[in-house]
Design an enzyme around this catalytic site. Sequence first.
Site, PDB file in Angstrom:
ATOM      1  N   VAL A  59      -0.646 -10.443   0.895  1.00  0.00           N
ATOM      2  CA  VAL A  59       0.775 -10.704   0.667  1.00  0.00           C
ATOM      3  C   VAL A  59       1.642  -9.658   1.366  1.00  0.00           C
ATOM      4  CG1 VAL A  59       1.006  -9.468  -1.551  1.00  0.00           C
ATOM      5  CG2 VAL A  59       2.462 -11.423  -1.076  1.00  0.00           C
ATOM      6  N   ASP A  60       1.175  -8.429   1.453  1.00  0.00           N
ATOM      7  CA  ASP A  60       1.919  -7.361   2.120  1.00  0.00           C
ATOM      8  C   ASP A  60       2.167  -7.724   3.585  1.00  0.00           C
ATOM      9  OD1 ASP A  60       3.125  -4.888   2.631  1.00  0.00           O
ATOM     10  OD2 ASP A  60       1.257  -3.763   2.578  1.00  0.00           O
TER      11      ASP A  60
ATOM     12  N   ASN B 211       0.860  -1.178   0.000  1.00  0.00           N
ATOM     13  CA  ASN B 211       0.000   0.000   0.000  1.00  0.00           C
ATOM     14  C   ASN B 211       0.902   1.234   0.000  1.00  0.00           C
ATOM     15  OD1 ASN B 211       0.663   0.748   2.763  1.00  0.00           O
ATOM     16  ND2 ASN B 211      -0.694  -0.905   3.414  1.00  0.00           N
TER      17      ASN B 211
END
Length: 169
Positions: A33-34, A24
């Site tokens: 996934v972040d 982001n």
Amino acid sequence: MNKIEILQADITTLEVDAIVNAANGSLCGGGGVDGAIHRAAGKDLLAQCRTLGGCDTGFAKITPGYHLPAKFIIHAVGPVWYGGAKNEEQLLASCYRESLRIAAEHQLTSIAFPAISCGAYRFPIPRACEIAYGEVQKFLQSQSSIKKVIFACFDAKLENALLLASRKV
């Protein structure tokens, strides 16, 4: 010879020069996934990301991989899907180009991508796969430093969509 691989895999376990994080704009972690990358890399990644001043949609920044097998993480900020009227396709394509440019600039030879913008950002998977595969293929035709690109798919649906896109491009 340049090679593109499509496989179901946990991107945090891949032994490549760089993995790409579907980040982001704050670069300070999130879901999907972040969040998985931030958890696997450890708290030093968050500390480093806080010094980067965020990142605009369509662009990317690089950090060390910390506790990951990958040496580096390239944080690419994909677009949120608003129906296609807000330049989403061009911004997604830019994520792939920018990530590859940064990898080449740092003389990296292998890179793994997740499905940028296909989770919480709701980008339609078939179109995202066509853009991703097309941008990677174009980049590999224009330069030779990157030898291996992996598309790390979180499930069979995504893997099949990428395989289909690879036949169209």
